[in-house]
Enzyme design. Structure first.
Site, mmCIF file in Angstrom:
data_model
loop_
_atom_site.group_PDB
_atom_site.id
_atom_site.type_symbol
_atom_site.label_atom_id
_atom_site.label_comp_id
_atom_site.label_asym_id
_atom_site.label_seq_id
_atom_site.Cartn_x
_atom_site.Cartn_y
_atom_site.Cartn_z
ATOM 1 N N ARG A 145 0.848 -1.187 0.000
ATOM 2 C CA ARG A 145 0.000 0.000 0.000
ATOM 3 C C ARG A 145 0.889 1.244 0.000
ATOM 4 N NH1 ARG A 145 -2.414 -3.420 3.958
ATOM 5 N NH2 ARG A 145 -4.529 -4.098 3.387
ATOM 6 N N LYS A 169 -2.107 -2.487 7.946
ATOM 7 C CA LYS A 169 -3.280 -1.931 8.621
ATOM 8 C C LYS A 169 -3.568 -2.685 9.910
ATOM 9 C CE LYS A 169 -5.974 0.095 4.851
ATOM 10 N NZ LYS A 169 -7.278 0.038 4.136
ATOM 11 N N HIS A 241 -2.120 2.887 -6.160
ATOM 12 C CA HIS A 241 -3.108 1.809 -6.019
ATOM 13 C C HIS A 241 -3.133 0.923 -7.261
ATOM 14 C CE1 HIS A 241 -5.356 1.623 -2.345
ATOM 15 N NE2 HIS A 241 -5.539 2.920 -2.317
ATOM 16 N N ARG A 244 -0.442 -1.574 -7.169
ATOM 17 C CA ARG A 244 -0.844 -2.660 -6.261
ATOM 18 C C ARG A 244 -1.796 -3.617 -6.992
ATOM 19 N NH1 ARG A 244 -1.589 -4.151 -0.751
ATOM 20 N NH2 ARG A 244 -3.764 -4.406 -0.089
ATOM 21 N N HIS A 267 -4.780 -8.487 2.876
ATOM 22 C CA HIS A 267 -6.237 -8.406 2.931
ATOM 23 C C HIS A 267 -6.757 -9.265 4.074
ATOM 24 C CE1 HIS A 267 -6.764 -7.206 -1.582
ATOM 25 N NE2 HIS A 267 -6.521 -6.183 -0.814
ATOM 26 N N TYR A 276 -9.713 -9.550 -8.056
ATOM 27 C CA TYR A 276 -8.640 -9.682 -9.043
ATOM 28 C C TYR A 276 -8.797 -10.926 -9.904
ATOM 29 C CZ TYR A 276 -6.598 -5.990 -6.264
ATOM 30 O OH TYR A 276 -6.399 -4.811 -5.604
#
Length: 295
Positions: A145, A169, A241, A244, A267, A276
């Site tokens: 990210r 995150k 992004h 990514r 994720h 994806y």
């Protein structure tokens, strides 16, 4: 009062909206602002562009129901309509943005040869160019990210084994990997360009520095990526992004397991990664129709 506070006061006192509805608007504005702060920086509501909004909706839409995404866009449209009518901003970036009902937009990505074209264009040997080449290579090789690459410290790098310990995150750590080509670009930056940029500034240990020798901001990286791709003749609106997305799509196109890609991207929910697979299938469909011998 801030612009958000003026808007929320207007909803409460002039439009007589319920506290629950006002809170929903507040949360939607806060979520958008937080996203931009973590992915390029938040310059102010008057500086948000249509492209900024599209990137936000694209990234957010991967894990939300279409109805929730529509509500978030509606909140932003109402907010900007209020701001423009009061003369608090000059332009409304939400005007031309519409969501396709019932269908999530697939992530935009670059093919391997396009990323290679960009990397090869960064060849003048200047410190900032060497830095930018390492940034693009790492984004594509690792799928990190923007906020993760911005906060990257030298102590997180394992150059010998081609690994990076990423602080993701929710304070969740994970390892990502990079190839020999990316290692070469990163080492060239660390050994020559970074010391040149650092000059007499105190060394904070941040991997990527700006032209003043200080840790580069998320917005600085996002702006650099946009300019790099524009100069290479690919697009005027590239964003980290999309690199990514490019990493994830390339991994799946080359046979990677979905759960492995989930781990590498950090994720929490597999459904976020599954978007994806649709991109990969779309790519395969095009390839099949172009190259299958029977017409």
């Amino acid at each position: 009062m801030t612009l958000e506070e003026q808007f929320l006061s207007y909803l409460k006192n002039e439009r007589s909206y319920s506290p629950k509805t006002v809170l929903a608007y507040q949360k939607d504005l806060a979520a958008a602002k937080k996203f931009w702060q973590e992915n390029g920086g938040f310059p102010g509501w008057d500086q948000i562009s249509r492209r900024d909004l599209e990137i936000y909706l694209l990234a957010t839409g991967q894990k939300l129901a279409s109805s929730t995404l529509s509500r978030k866009l509606s909140s932003l449209k109402s907010f900007y309509r209020f701001l423009t009518r009061r003369g608090l901003v000059k332009a409304d970036p939400t005007v031309a943005i519409q969501l396709r009902r019932g269908k999530k937009k697939l992530p935009e990505f670059f093919y391997q040869d396009e990323v290679g074209q960009v990397i090869r264009s960064l060849n003048d040997g200047k410190p900032l160019t060497v830095r930018n080449r390492a940034i693009v290579a790492l984004f594509y090789a690792t799928g990190m990210r923007l906020s993760e690459l911005t906060d990257l410290k030298i102590k997180q790098l394992d150059l010998e084994n081609g690994m990076i310990l990423v602080h993701g995150k929710g304070n969740k750590d994970r390892y990502v990997f990079f190839d020999q080509e990316s290692k070469k670009y990163l080492e060239e930056y660390l050994q020559a360009a970074r010391p040149s940029l650092l000059k007499n500034e105190p060394d904070t240990g941040a991997v990527f520095l700006n032209k003043l020798g200080r840790p580069i901001s998320s917005r600085g990286i996002a702006k650099a990526v946009q300019q790099i791709f524009q100069k290479a003749g690919l697009t005027a609106g590239a964003h980290p992004h999309e690199l990514r997305h490019s990493f994830a799509t390339a991994m799946l196109n080359n046979g990677a397991d979905l759960r492995s890609v989930q781990e590498l991207l950090g994720h929490e929910d597999l459904s976020t990664t599954q978007i994806y697979t649709h991109v990969s299938m779309q790519h395969l469909t095009v390839e099949y129709r172009q190259h299958f011998p029977r017409k």
